[in-house]
Write a protein that holds these residues in place. Structure first.
Motif, short mmCIF file in Angstrom:
data_model
loop_
_atom_site.label_atom_id
_atom_site.label_comp_id
_atom_site.label_asym_id
_atom_site.label_seq_id
_atom_site.Cartn_x
_atom_site.Cartn_y
_atom_site.Cartn_z
N TYR A 83 0.84 -1.20 0.00
CA TYR A 83 0.00 0.00 0.00
C TYR A 83 0.87 1.26 0.00
N VAL A 84 1.90 1.25 0.84
CA VAL A 84 2.82 2.39 0.89
C VAL A 84 3.53 2.56 -0.45
N GLU A 85 4.07 1.48 -0.99
CA GLU A 85 4.78 1.55 -2.27
C GLU A 85 3.86 2.05 -3.39
N ALA A 86 2.64 1.53 -3.45
CA ALA A 86 1.69 1.95 -4.49
C ALA A 86 1.35 3.43 -4.35
N THR A 87 1.16 3.87 -3.12
CA THR A 87 0.85 5.29 -2.89
C THR A 87 1.99 6.17 -3.38
N PHE A 88 3.21 5.81 -3.04
CA PHE A 88 4.34 6.63 -3.45
C PHE A 88 4.59 6.55 -4.95
N GLU A 89 4.26 5.44 -5.57
CA GLU A 89 4.37 5.39 -7.03
C GLU A 89 3.39 6.38 -7.66
N ILE A 90 2.19 6.46 -7.09
CA ILE A 90 1.21 7.43 -7.58
C ILE A 90 1.74 8.86 -7.37
N LEU A 91 2.31 9.12 -6.19
CA LEU A 91 2.77 10.47 -5.87
C LEU A 91 3.99 10.91 -6.67
N THR A 92 4.85 9.96 -7.02
CA THR A 92 6.11 10.34 -7.67
C THR A 92 6.21 9.87 -9.11
N GLY A 93 5.23 9.11 -9.58
CA GLY A 93 5.28 8.57 -10.93
C GLY A 93 5.29 9.66 -11.98
N GLU A 94 5.67 9.25 -13.15
CA GLU A 94 5.81 10.18 -14.26
C GLU A 94 4.52 10.96 -14.54
N ALA A 95 3.38 10.29 -14.44
CA ALA A 95 2.10 10.94 -14.76
C ALA A 95 1.57 11.77 -13.60
N ARG A 96 2.21 11.66 -12.43
CA ARG A 96 1.73 12.35 -11.24
C ARG A 96 0.22 12.13 -11.11
N ALA A 97 -0.15 10.87 -11.09
CA ALA A 97 -1.55 10.45 -11.15
C ALA A 97 -2.36 10.87 -9.94
N TYR A 98 -1.73 11.41 -8.89
CA TYR A 98 -2.52 11.87 -7.77
C TYR A 98 -3.50 12.95 -8.21
N ARG A 99 -3.17 13.69 -9.27
CA ARG A 99 -4.11 14.69 -9.77
C ARG A 99 -5.40 14.03 -10.20
N ARG A 100 -5.27 12.86 -10.83
CA ARG A 100 -6.45 12.11 -11.25
C ARG A 100 -7.27 11.76 -10.03
N TRP A 101 -6.62 11.26 -8.99
CA TRP A 101 -7.33 10.85 -7.79
C TRP A 101 -8.11 12.02 -7.18
N SER A 102 -7.48 13.16 -7.00
CA SER A 102 -8.17 14.28 -6.36
C SER A 102 -9.31 14.79 -7.23
N ALA A 103 -9.11 14.81 -8.54
CA ALA A 103 -10.17 15.27 -9.43
C ALA A 103 -11.36 14.33 -9.36
N ILE A 104 -11.12 13.05 -9.35
CA ILE A 104 -12.22 12.09 -9.34
C ILE A 104 -12.91 12.07 -7.99
N THR A 105 -12.15 12.23 -6.93
CA THR A 105 -12.77 12.32 -5.61
C THR A 105 -13.73 13.50 -5.57
N ALA A 106 -13.31 14.62 -6.13
CA ALA A 106 -14.19 15.79 -6.17
C ALA A 106 -15.41 15.52 -7.04
N ALA A 107 -15.23 14.83 -8.15
CA ALA A 107 -16.34 14.56 -9.06
C ALA A 107 -17.34 13.58 -8.46
N ALA A 108 -16.86 12.72 -7.58
CA ALA A 108 -17.73 11.70 -7.00
C ALA A 108 -18.34 12.17 -5.69
N ALA A 109 -18.67 13.45 -5.59
CA ALA A 109 -19.17 14.02 -4.35
C ALA A 109 -20.58 13.54 -3.98
N ASP A 110 -21.37 13.09 -4.96
CA ASP A 110 -22.70 12.65 -4.58
C ASP A 110 -22.64 11.20 -4.09
N PRO A 111 -23.48 10.86 -3.11
CA PRO A 111 -23.38 9.55 -2.45
C PRO A 111 -23.42 8.35 -3.41
#
Length: 177
Positions: A83-111
């Protein structure tokens, strides 16, 4: 135009302009397709958001699984290390995919849209305590990684690559205690 490219365009709109800007017209424009072409793959905005959320969950699950295998599969503590390794791969990976995560979390605001993400969180964090030598510490480490992901999604420049590597190493070292 593939579904993946349309999803990428939708994520770019969210990441750059916020949830209010996520319209089918904006996504079609960004993807360079007609609205009809977009509707062929995603008949509604809800369908588009649902697939964006599903893709993020799949990708993170796949990352975790790849690291679990490298840590010995069912070995004690393998999941939390993965879990730690996967998280850091997301945070430091070339695509900086954490942006995807935050955007989708915001988009999925309805229950209804958030439920798949909620289910994934229950799976990722509701682990069997017997899987880790120190279940409390494992939970703290996973929550710290989750919190770091949240913080970095709001301010990507807060930690440089060396700082992130030091944090990754420290979290993994805690699991060795």
């Amino acid at each position: 135009m593939t579904k993946e490219a349309i999803l990428d365009a939708a994520e770019a709109v969210l990441s750059e302009q916020g949830t209010q800007a996520l319209t089918l017209n904006a996504v079609a424009d960004r993807a360079g397709v007609s609205k009809g072409g977009l509707l062929y793959h995603f008949p509604t905005k809800d369908a588009l958001v649902r697939e964006m959320v599903a893709r993020v969950i799949r990708e993170f699950d796949d990352l975790i699984a790849s690291y679990v295998a490298s840590y010995g599969g069912d070995a004690p503590g393998a999941y939390t290390r993965a879990y730690v390794e996967a998280t850091f791969e997301i945070l430091t990976g070339e695509a900086r995919a954490y942006r995807r995560w935050s955007a989708i979390t915001a988009a999925a605001a309805d229950p209804e849209q958030a439920e798949p993400l909620n289910e994934a969180m229950r799976r990722w964090h509701g682990r069997d305590p017997a899987e880790d030598p120190d279940p409390g510490l494992a939970a703290v480490v996973r929550l710290a990684a989750e919190g770091l992901w949240e913080v970095v999604s709001h301010d990507p420049a807060l930690y440089d690559a060396d700082q992130l590597e030091a944090l990754r190493r420290r979290l993994l070292d805690l699991l060795e205690s």
